[in-house]
Write an enzyme that holds these catalytic residues in place. Structure first.
Site, mmCIF file in Angstrom:
data_model
loop_
_atom_site.group_PDB
_atom_site.id
_atom_site.type_symbol
_atom_site.label_atom_id
_atom_site.label_comp_id
_atom_site.label_asym_id
_atom_site.label_seq_id
_atom_site.Cartn_x
_atom_site.Cartn_y
_atom_site.Cartn_z
ATOM 1 N N ASP A 29 -21.912 -6.217 -23.429
ATOM 2 C CA ASP A 29 -21.845 -7.619 -23.838
ATOM 3 C C ASP A 29 -22.662 -8.503 -22.891
ATOM 4 O O ASP A 29 -22.799 -8.193 -21.709
ATOM 5 C CB ASP A 29 -20.372 -8.057 -23.833
ATOM 6 C CG ASP A 29 -20.150 -9.277 -24.703
ATOM 7 O OD1 ASP A 29 -21.074 -9.677 -25.436
ATOM 8 O OD2 ASP A 29 -19.043 -9.851 -24.630
ATOM 9 N N ASN A 77 -20.619 -7.603 -36.469
ATOM 10 C CA ASN A 77 -21.924 -8.166 -36.062
ATOM 11 C C ASN A 77 -22.815 -8.572 -37.243
ATOM 12 O O ASN A 77 -23.790 -9.293 -37.068
ATOM 13 C CB ASN A 77 -22.701 -7.193 -35.159
ATOM 14 C CG ASN A 77 -22.161 -7.120 -33.739
ATOM 15 O OD1 ASN A 77 -22.307 -6.103 -33.049
ATOM 16 N ND2 ASN A 77 -21.523 -8.186 -33.268
HETATM 17 C C1 FPP Z 1 -24.007 -7.780 -27.105
HETATM 18 O O1 FPP Z 1 -24.632 -8.894 -26.538
HETATM 19 C C2 FPP Z 1 -25.004 -6.773 -27.492
HETATM 20 C C3 FPP Z 1 -25.308 -6.366 -28.770
HETATM 21 C C4 FPP Z 1 -24.637 -6.883 -29.966
HETATM 22 C C5 FPP Z 1 -26.377 -5.381 -29.036
HETATM 23 C C6 FPP Z 1 -26.454 -4.301 -28.043
HETATM 24 C C7 FPP Z 1 -27.494 -3.354 -28.383
HETATM 25 C C8 FPP Z 1 -28.342 -2.794 -27.506
HETATM 26 C C9 FPP Z 1 -28.340 -3.089 -26.066
HETATM 27 C C10 FPP Z 1 -29.344 -1.834 -28.001
HETATM 28 C C11 FPP Z 1 -28.849 -0.412 -28.044
HETATM 29 C C12 FPP Z 1 -29.878 0.405 -28.693
HETATM 30 C C13 FPP Z 1 -29.813 1.717 -29.038
HETATM 31 C C14 FPP Z 1 -30.856 2.317 -29.889
HETATM 32 C C15 FPP Z 1 -28.734 2.572 -28.629
HETATM 33 P P1 FPP Z 1 -24.407 -10.304 -27.229
HETATM 34 O O2 FPP Z 1 -25.534 -10.559 -28.153
HETATM 35 O O3 FPP Z 1 -23.057 -10.324 -27.868
HETATM 36 O O4 FPP Z 1 -24.476 -11.254 -26.014
HETATM 37 P P2 FPP Z 1 -23.701 -12.651 -25.891
HETATM 38 O O5 FPP Z 1 -22.244 -12.343 -25.876
HETATM 39 O O6 FPP Z 1 -24.190 -13.170 -24.595
HETATM 40 O O7 FPP Z 1 -24.128 -13.491 -27.062
#
Ligand code: FPP
Length: 249
Positions: A29, A77
């Site tokens: 996160d 999501n």
């Molecule tokens: C949460 O941060 C993260 C995600 C929803 C996506 C995570 C995905 C990756 C890191 C890529 C993984 C890739 C592979 C192919 C395995 P957020 O967007 O919720 O952050 P925030 O809470 O600050 O808004």
């Protein structure tokens, strides 16, 4: 190799090799906030998040942790803006295409869990191709939860088992934890010993609800793109200080 990386290349001496978690799960996160706090668009945060995940996978391999599971995309999501959802789907696909060779070289066994049939067709193709190619690798089990929801996983397992009962293949008395586990997306994978969540939120967010029944939970305020070997070392130190009793005395 940087001085920092060299210092953490091998398992740090104050960690007990015999008491490492066998399976680590991560809720990655804080990508969006990491980017925003630097005046960058959110997608840069996701790109950096992929780098952090790759580094963690390599670290698990280097330090002798045999399984890593990451929460890449939840069933909730889909509610994000279309551009972000599309960016993430394309990112997953591109990462798979670019990293397959490396995963073969590193002996990574890749597995995707979740409701995969609702993902874009081209992503599904990369997913099945990479799972098939890495199926016999034994270096580390790397599981990516994509379009994953813990409640949905439990419901689909329940449906499959109900069907077996209806068809007379099993009786209700045959349903036990073992049978139930074998109908989850994660069938055959050990339960995580340690769940790490970055960016400070104290929630499970529908991740591995069944599987983390006895996992130790470690929450760090660090945003996911900044989760490096030092942060992982801190999580493992905290884990080794816990007294895991599994409900016993
Ligand atoms: C949460 O941060 C993260 C995600 C929803 C996506 C995570 C995905 C990756 C890191 C890529 C993984 C890739 C592979 C192919 C395995 P957020 O967007 O919720 O952050 P925030 O809470 O600050 O808004």
């Amino acid at each position: 190799m940087t001085k920092f990386h060299a210092a953490f290349e091998k398992l740090p001496a104050d960690l007990d090799r015999n008491r490492l978690p066998k399976h680590v799960a991560v809720i990655m996160d804080g990508n969006g906030r990491w980017a925003k706090s630097r005046g960058m668009p959110r997608f840069i945060g996701h790109q950096k998040g992929v780098d952090a995940l790759k580094n963690l996978l390599r670290c698990c391999k280097d330090w002798g942790i045999p399984a890593l599971t990451a929460y890449a995309f939840s069933t909730e999501n889909w509610g994000r803006p279309t551009e972000e959802v599309e960016f993430l789907m394309t990112l997953f696909e591109r990462v798979l295409r670019l990293e397959l060779q490396e995963m073969m070289k590193e002996n990574v066994k890749l597995r995707f869990v979740g409701n995969l049939v609702s993902l874009p067709k081209s992503l599904q193709e990369e997913i099945y191709k990479s799972m098939e190619a890495t199926a016999n690798n034994q270096g580390i089990e790397f599981t990516v939860a994509t379009n994953y929801g813990g409640r949905e996983e439990i419901i689909q397992a329940t449906r499959a088992i109900a069907q077996l009962v209806r068809e007379g293949d099993i009786s209700p008395d045959d349903i036990d934890e073992n049978l139930f586990e074998n109908h989850l997306y994660t069938a055959g994978l050990s339960s995580p010993d340690l769940l790490i969540r970055s960016s400070g939120e104290m929630r499970l967010s529908n991740f591995l609800l069944w599987q983390i029944a006895y996992a130790e939970i470690y929450v760090t305020p660090v945003m996911w793109p900044d989760f490096d070997r030092l942060q992982f070392y801190k999580a493992l130190l905290a884990y080794q200080q816990r007294d895991r009793r599994f409900g016993k005395l």
